[in-house]
Design an enzyme around this catalytic site. Structure first.
Site, PDB file in Angstrom:
ATOM      1  N   HIS A  24      31.185 -44.767   5.037  1.00  0.00           N
ATOM      2  CA  HIS A  24      30.695 -46.069   4.576  1.00  0.00           C
ATOM      3  C   HIS A  24      29.186 -46.201   4.756  1.00  0.00           C
ATOM      4  O   HIS A  24      28.461 -46.620   3.842  1.00  0.00           O
ATOM      5  CB  HIS A  24      31.411 -47.192   5.326  1.00  0.00           C
ATOM      6  CG  HIS A  24      30.892 -48.555   5.005  1.00  0.00           C
ATOM      7  ND1 HIS A  24      31.018 -49.138   3.768  1.00  0.00           N
ATOM      8  CD2 HIS A  24      30.204 -49.456   5.765  1.00  0.00           C
ATOM      9  CE1 HIS A  24      30.457 -50.336   3.770  1.00  0.00           C
ATOM     10  NE2 HIS A  24      29.951 -50.550   4.966  1.00  0.00           N
ATOM     11  N   ARG A  43      50.594 -66.728  11.661  1.00  0.00           N
ATOM     12  CA  ARG A  43      49.548 -67.578  11.080  1.00  0.00           C
ATOM     13  C   ARG A  43      48.285 -67.634  11.936  1.00  0.00           C
ATOM     14  O   ARG A  43      47.499 -68.575  11.850  1.00  0.00           O
ATOM     15  CB  ARG A  43      50.072 -68.988  10.802  1.00  0.00           C
ATOM     16  CG  ARG A  43      51.185 -69.010   9.760  1.00  0.00           C
ATOM     17  CD  ARG A  43      51.493 -70.422   9.296  1.00  0.00           C
ATOM     18  NE  ARG A  43      52.479 -70.400   8.233  1.00  0.00           N
ATOM     19  CZ  ARG A  43      53.799 -70.447   8.423  1.00  0.00           C
ATOM     20  NH1 ARG A  43      54.282 -70.535   9.650  1.00  0.00           N
ATOM     21  NH2 ARG A  43      54.623 -70.415   7.399  1.00  0.00           N
ATOM     22  N   ASN A 102      25.041 -57.851   2.309  1.00  0.00           N
ATOM     23  CA  ASN A 102      25.683 -56.863   1.434  1.00  0.00           C
ATOM     24  C   ASN A 102      24.677 -55.951   0.744  1.00  0.00           C
ATOM     25  O   ASN A 102      25.043 -55.217  -0.182  1.00  0.00           O
ATOM     26  CB  ASN A 102      26.528 -57.579   0.372  1.00  0.00           C
ATOM     27  CG  ASN A 102      27.704 -58.323   0.972  1.00  0.00           C
ATOM     28  OD1 ASN A 102      28.377 -57.816   1.863  1.00  0.00           O
ATOM     29  ND2 ASN A 102      27.941 -59.544   0.505  1.00  0.00           N
ATOM     30  N   GLU A 156      30.145 -67.240   3.482  1.00  0.00           N
ATOM     31  CA  GLU A 156      29.382 -66.685   2.361  1.00  0.00           C
ATOM     32  C   GLU A 156      29.404 -67.636   1.158  1.00  0.00           C
ATOM     33  O   GLU A 156      29.653 -67.226   0.024  1.00  0.00           O
ATOM     34  CB  GLU A 156      29.933 -65.307   1.977  1.00  0.00           C
ATOM     35  CG  GLU A 156      28.923 -64.380   1.336  1.00  0.00           C
ATOM     36  CD  GLU A 156      29.422 -62.953   1.217  1.00  0.00           C
ATOM     37  OE1 GLU A 156      29.751 -62.539   0.104  1.00  0.00           O
ATOM     38  OE2 GLU A 156      29.496 -62.257   2.247  1.00  0.00           O
ATOM     39  N   HIS A 175      29.797 -49.340  -2.475  1.00  0.00           N
ATOM     40  CA  HIS A 175      31.252 -49.387  -2.621  1.00  0.00           C
ATOM     41  C   HIS A 175      31.710 -48.606  -3.855  1.00  0.00           C
ATOM     42  O   HIS A 175      32.793 -47.999  -3.849  1.00  0.00           O
ATOM     43  CB  HIS A 175      31.742 -50.835  -2.702  1.00  0.00           C
ATOM     44  CG  HIS A 175      31.761 -51.528  -1.376  1.00  0.00           C
ATOM     45  ND1 HIS A 175      31.957 -52.893  -1.251  1.00  0.00           N
ATOM     46  CD2 HIS A 175      31.608 -51.065  -0.116  1.00  0.00           C
ATOM     47  CE1 HIS A 175      31.935 -53.228   0.024  1.00  0.00           C
ATOM     48  NE2 HIS A 175      31.718 -52.138   0.732  1.00  0.00           N
ATOM     49  N   GLU A 201      23.264 -49.147   8.742  1.00  0.00           N
ATOM     50  CA  GLU A 201      23.442 -50.595   8.846  1.00  0.00           C
ATOM     51  C   GLU A 201      22.383 -51.221   9.749  1.00  0.00           C
ATOM     52  O   GLU A 201      22.036 -52.395   9.589  1.00  0.00           O
ATOM     53  CB  GLU A 201      24.838 -50.923   9.373  1.00  0.00           C
ATOM     54  CG  GLU A 201      25.976 -50.524   8.439  1.00  0.00           C
ATOM     55  CD  GLU A 201      26.202 -51.532   7.310  1.00  0.00           C
ATOM     56  OE1 GLU A 201      25.402 -52.484   7.177  1.00  0.00           O
ATOM     57  OE2 GLU A 201      27.174 -51.357   6.563  1.00  0.00           O
ATOM     58  N   ARG A 242      24.588 -65.347   3.685  1.00  0.00           N
ATOM     59  CA  ARG A 242      25.327 -64.225   4.246  1.00  0.00           C
ATOM     60  C   ARG A 242      25.459 -63.088   3.242  1.00  0.00           C
ATOM     61  O   ARG A 242      25.621 -61.923   3.627  1.00  0.00           O
ATOM     62  CB  ARG A 242      26.718 -64.676   4.723  1.00  0.00           C
ATOM     63  CG  ARG A 242      27.475 -63.559   5.420  1.00  0.00           C
ATOM     64  CD  ARG A 242      28.694 -64.025   6.173  1.00  0.00           C
ATOM     65  NE  ARG A 242      29.342 -62.900   6.832  1.00  0.00           N
ATOM     66  CZ  ARG A 242      30.352 -62.998   7.686  1.00  0.00           C
ATOM     67  NH1 ARG A 242      30.825 -64.194   8.004  1.00  0.00           N
ATOM     68  NH2 ARG A 242      30.872 -61.917   8.221  1.00  0.00           N
ATOM     69  N   LYS A 299      22.494 -60.713  12.685  1.00  0.00           N
ATOM     70  CA  LYS A 299      23.747 -61.039  12.009  1.00  0.00           C
ATOM     71  C   LYS A 299      24.331 -62.352  12.529  1.00  0.00           C
ATOM     72  O   LYS A 299      24.858 -63.152  11.745  1.00  0.00           O
ATOM     73  CB  LYS A 299      24.770 -59.912  12.169  1.00  0.00           C
ATOM     74  CG  LYS A 299      26.043 -60.215  11.388  1.00  0.00           C
ATOM     75  CD  LYS A 299      26.883 -59.012  11.104  1.00  0.00           C
ATOM     76  CE  LYS A 299      27.988 -59.357  10.119  1.00  0.00           C
ATOM     77  NZ  LYS A 299      28.886 -58.212   9.846  1.00  0.00           N
ATOM     78  N   LYS A 340      34.702 -60.922   9.197  1.00  0.00           N
ATOM     79  CA  LYS A 340      35.261 -60.383   7.959  1.00  0.00           C
ATOM     80  C   LYS A 340      36.284 -59.304   8.319  1.00  0.00           C
ATOM     81  O   LYS A 340      35.966 -58.346   9.009  1.00  0.00           O
ATOM     82  CB  LYS A 340      34.167 -59.781   7.080  1.00  0.00           C
ATOM     83  CG  LYS A 340      33.364 -60.799   6.303  1.00  0.00           C
ATOM     84  CD  LYS A 340      32.447 -60.116   5.306  1.00  0.00           C
ATOM     85  CE  LYS A 340      31.695 -61.112   4.461  1.00  0.00           C
ATOM     86  NZ  LYS A 340      30.809 -60.450   3.463  1.00  0.00           N
ATOM     87  N   HIS A 374      25.622 -52.549  -0.726  1.00  0.00           N
ATOM     88  CA  HIS A 374      27.075 -52.433  -0.741  1.00  0.00           C
ATOM     89  C   HIS A 374      27.679 -52.406  -2.142  1.00  0.00           C
ATOM     90  O   HIS A 374      28.720 -51.780  -2.348  1.00  0.00           O
ATOM     91  CB  HIS A 374      27.709 -53.555   0.081  1.00  0.00           C
ATOM     92  CG  HIS A 374      27.560 -53.372   1.558  1.00  0.00           C
ATOM     93  ND1 HIS A 374      26.331 -53.305   2.189  1.00  0.00           N
ATOM     94  CD2 HIS A 374      28.485 -53.244   2.545  1.00  0.00           C
ATOM     95  CE1 HIS A 374      26.517 -53.137   3.493  1.00  0.00           C
ATOM     96  NE2 HIS A 374      27.812 -53.101   3.734  1.00  0.00           N
TER      97      HIS A 374
END
Length: 366
Positions: free
Chosen positions: A266, A120, A245, A236, A252, A184, A241, A226, A142, A248
């Site tokens: 990527h 956990r 993206n 987000e 993606h 990026e 935030r 960032k 993330k 993206h």
């Protein structure tokens, strides 16, 4: 040495940036990990850096255990996650322990998610070895793995306890990987910093050619940007935030079409995605055609794809849009898009019609 604080209350941590830092990682990690044996998760591509890190830890009196996984995006999978968590449990990792992620974004995402769910939640430290990971994925918490339906659809927010960035490790990075990470870097200029985009236009070629000062400046500038955004919107929820993206949603879809493989990295997909976002924005009168051309021209100048054809994607528009329907940011059947009113003026639009996107993509050269 540059130290940037990611301010998140009890989950705050420092990002330390300095050439040669990998060889001194032990002195930075000792106060955090104590004398516990530290698992280091890496892939075969960073073997030379793994030895440097282990020697540094040894010098600080810290034992370490390497766990090497296959390189590449395909390791962000249930199978690799199971293998990794089983190995960490075999090593007796406890809640108070720390696991080191040494490598690019795949390693960081995988280790971050594994430590988020192991008992956990236990600690982890990011030591990114690619430009993409240094300026983006290692900061912000993330984590996740890919699913058949799409990229990063299974994951968690789990902040690292520290991030150590050594720009000198980029000297061993293949040019293609360096370019992918550079996409990026430029993204931060396109989002809300037109002056930084202009800096990239003037210095990007030198950065890619090995200019150490340019690399350190770009990394520190990107990380600071960032850290500020993550500090304002960690989960987000406010939309701030989400600006990270940019490129993206389109990107993606391209990655999914390429099978999340080395056929399209990527960062390459993000570059093409940013060009498409600006192209779509210009086509709908949101920004000028000159802005869209300027973005494409910079990608071409540094050797990054600026279109479907340059990215090697010839899929029908509807199939690309189908990939987008699995976007993890979808809400109520609607997919938010990052569009632009100009360079440095990105905004979130939640009313974009996928039919319009399909019509736009259908017109793109293949």
């Amino acid at each position: 040495m540059t130290t940037i604080r990611v301010a998140l209350g009890a989950r705050s941590y420092d990002v330390v940036i300095e050439a040669g830092l990998l060889g001194r990682a032990g002195e930075h990690l000792a106060p955090l990990v104590g004398k516990r044996c530290v698992p280091i998760v890496a892939d075969a591509n960073v073997a030379v850096h793994l030895e440097t890190l282990r020697e540094s830890l040894d010098a600080a009196g810290i034992a370490s255990k390497p766990i090497v996984i296959p390189a590449g995006e395909r390791s962000k999978s249930w199978a690799t996650l199971e293998t990794l968590t089983d190995r960490l449990l075999e090593l007796g990792v406890e809640r108070g322990d720390h696991v080191v992620a040494l490598g690019g974004g795949v390693i960081g995402d995988l280790v971050g998610f594994a430590t988020a769910i192991l008992k956990r939640g236990c600690g982890f430290v990011q030591i990114p070895t690619t430009l993409l990971a240094q300026v983006d994925s290692s900061v912000g918490g993330k984590t996740g793995i890919n699913a058949r339906a799409g990229k990063n659809l299974i994951g968690a927010f789990h902040q690292p306890r520290a991030v150590l960035i050594d720009p000198s490790v980029l000297d061993t990075l293949p040019l293609r990987q360096l370019r992918a990470g550079y996409a990026e870097v430029v993204k931060y200029g396109l989002i809300d910093d037109a002056d930084f985009f202009a800096w990239c236009e003037a210095n990007g070629v030198a950065l890619l050619a090995g200019d150490g000062a340019a690399r350190e400046y770009a990394i520190a500038h990107a990380v600071a940007a960032k850290a500020r955004i993550v500090g304002e919107d960690e989960f987000e929820t406010t939309g701030k935030r989400a600006l990270l993206n940019l490129g993206h949603t389109f990107g993606h879809a391209l990655e999914a079409e390429a099978g999340f493989s080395d056929r399209l990295l990527h960062g390459e997909a993000v570059a093409a995605g940013c060009a498409l976002a600006f192209g779509y924005s210009a086509a709908h009168g949101l920004c000028t055609a000159e802005d869209a051309v300027r973005v494409s021209a910079h990608w071409q100048k540094v050797g990054l794809p600026d279109s479907l054809s340059a990215a090697g994607i010839d899929a029908p528009a509807e199939r690309l849009v189908d990939h987008m329907r699995h976007d993890k940011k979808a809400s109520g059947g609607q997919i938010p898009f990052l569009l632009a009113r100009g360079i440095g003026q990105t905004y979130l639009d939640k009313q974009v019609s996928l039919d319009d996107v399909a019509a736009f993509l259908a017109l793109q050269p293949r």
